[in-house]
Design an enzyme around this catalytic site. Structure first.
Site, PDB file in Angstrom:
ATOM      1  N   TYR A   1      33.870  56.187  42.129  1.00 42.89           N
ATOM      2  CA  TYR A   1      34.658  54.601  41.971  1.00 42.89           C
ATOM      3  C   TYR A   1      35.470  54.624  42.672  1.00 42.89           C
ATOM      4  O   TYR A   1      35.613  53.732  43.476  1.00 42.89           O
ATOM      5  CB  TYR A   1      34.938  54.685  40.496  1.00 42.89           C
TER       6      TYR A   1
ATOM      7  N   GLU B   1      43.253  54.112  41.655  1.00 45.12           N
ATOM      8  CA  GLU B   1      42.300  55.378  41.761  1.00 45.12           C
ATOM      9  C   GLU B   1      42.264  55.933  43.253  1.00 45.12           C
ATOM     10  O   GLU B   1      41.926  57.042  43.384  1.00 45.12           O
ATOM     11  CB  GLU B   1      40.991  55.253  40.983  1.00 45.12           C
TER      12      GLU B   1
ATOM     13  N   SER C   1      42.626  49.510  43.965  1.00 48.04           N
ATOM     14  CA  SER C   1      42.610  50.351  42.637  1.00 48.04           C
ATOM     15  C   SER C   1      43.712  51.463  42.983  1.00 48.04           C
ATOM     16  O   SER C   1      43.424  52.060  44.051  1.00 48.04           O
ATOM     17  CB  SER C   1      41.322  50.855  42.086  1.00 48.04           C
TER      18      SER C   1
ATOM     19  N   ILE D   1      33.925  37.408  36.276  1.00 49.57           N
ATOM     20  CA  ILE D   1      34.689  36.306  35.680  1.00 49.57           C
ATOM     21  C   ILE D   1      34.456  36.715  33.991  1.00 49.57           C
ATOM     22  O   ILE D   1      35.518  36.266  33.388  1.00 49.57           O
ATOM     23  CB  ILE D   1      34.211  34.786  35.856  1.00 49.57           C
TER      24      ILE D   1
END
Length: 335
Positions: free
Chosen positions: A156, A134, A132, A9
């Site tokens: 990632y 990616e 994502s 958050i």
């Protein structure tokens, strides 16, 4: 009143999502990591707004690496919606911290899904997974949509693929209402200062304020599909309002190079970027994704979603914000 639980958050997306959900009347719970210093700057305005009933925003200490804590939070909060935005989200850093990245991004998602299942809330909670672009890597087709094969090219991205597939598995195996948003690059004035777009706008602002002489960057030829985070969190919310869960690409459908972002930012203040920018090999990735371009047709047709901010709008709002923060007057440049 609906109740939402947001991991991450205090990040860019989490803070904009908290704004959106509070505006819609939700009670919002957010998970933050314990630290000796506060990391709540992106959501501090919520408490400062005298018109906001800030009792509807509650923060809880926790980690995606702590499965038992996640179980207790799910059991205590009893959320209607869970938005999993927590992550080690910097691609370049993931090459230096691959194990930590996998633990938080990949296994963290699995721990959260298991926490929901363990407390018996799999039939009542709607779950958003932050996937994502990616994950596509150097995809053989462009633009990329929900059917494009995944070919991750960083720790990632590999971790995000694991999380994405686990989310799909839990949806199929346990009937959970899980939607994955495959978000392409999205920026804002709240973007972390180590990400390339913010490095550019903040670096420019510091040059204009007389604080720095140079801006150091890596690969200027990488192309990305850039939108505004405020638009993209609306797509997250829309996914969880659908009767049936699904996966959606969220993108603008346009791609620009880092060089183009740089040129546009400096042109706004009448400066030639080539006089101030130097290339530093330290900022190159061991393996680079050359081009990402999303096809948001499904999100447009099924969710009724489309971005409100243009590329030019995005760059301008980031430049102006950083100029104000660094003490350079935007009005002096007609902004």
């Amino acid at each position: 009143m609906k109740t939402a639980f947001i991991t991450g958050i205090t990040g860019q997306d989490g803070s904009y999502l908290a704004d959106l959900l509070l505006e819609k009347g939700y009670e919002v719970h957010g998970m933050i990591r314990r630290s000796s210093s506060f990391n709540t700057g992106r959501i501090s305005h919520i408490y400062e707004d005298v018109h906001m009933d800030d009792a509807r925003l509650r923060l809880h200490y926790g980690e995606l690496t702590d499965g038992s804590r996640l179980e207790r939070l799910i059991e205590t909060i009893e959320p209607d919606e869970v938005y999993n935005l927590g992550a080690q989200s910097h691609v370049r850093v993931s090459f230096d911290e691959p194990i930590y990245t996998a633990d938080v991004v990949a296994l963290g998602t699995l721990r959260l899904l298991e926490a929901i299942r363990t407390v018996g809330a799999e039939s009542t909670i709607r779950f958003y997974q932050a996937s994502s672009s990616e994950m596509f890597g150097n995809a053989p087709v462009s633009p990329q949509d929900e059917t494009t094969p995944l070919a991750p090219m960083s720790p990632y991205a590999c971790a995000k693929v694991f999380a994405h597939l686990q989310a799909q598995h839990y949806r199929a195996a346990y009937g959970m209402h899980i939607s994955c948003g495959v978000l392409f690059n999205h920026e804002s004035p709240r973007r972390g200062p180590t990400f390339v777009t913010r490095k550019i706008t903040r670096g420019l602002a510091r040059i204009l304020a007389g604080k720095d002489d140079k801006l150091y960057l890596g690969n200027l030829d990488a192309k990305r599909d850039w939108g505004h985070a405020r638009d993209y969190v609306e797509a997250m919310w829309l996914m969880l309002q659908q009767d049936e869960p699904d996966d959606y690409v969220v993108a603008t459908g346009e791609t620009r190079s880092v060089r183009e972002f740089l040129e546009h930012a400096f042109a706004l203040v009448g400066r030639d970027w080539q006089e101030f920018v130097e290339i530093d090999p330290r900022y190159f990735r061991p393996s680079e994704v050359d081009l990402l371009l999303g096809d948001p047709t499904k999100a447009r047709n099924k969710l009724g979603w489309k971005p409100k901010y243009s590329f030019e709008d995005l760059v301008k709002v980031m430049v102006v914000s950083d100029m104000e923060q660094e003490g350079a007057d935007p009005a002096a440049f007609g902004l």
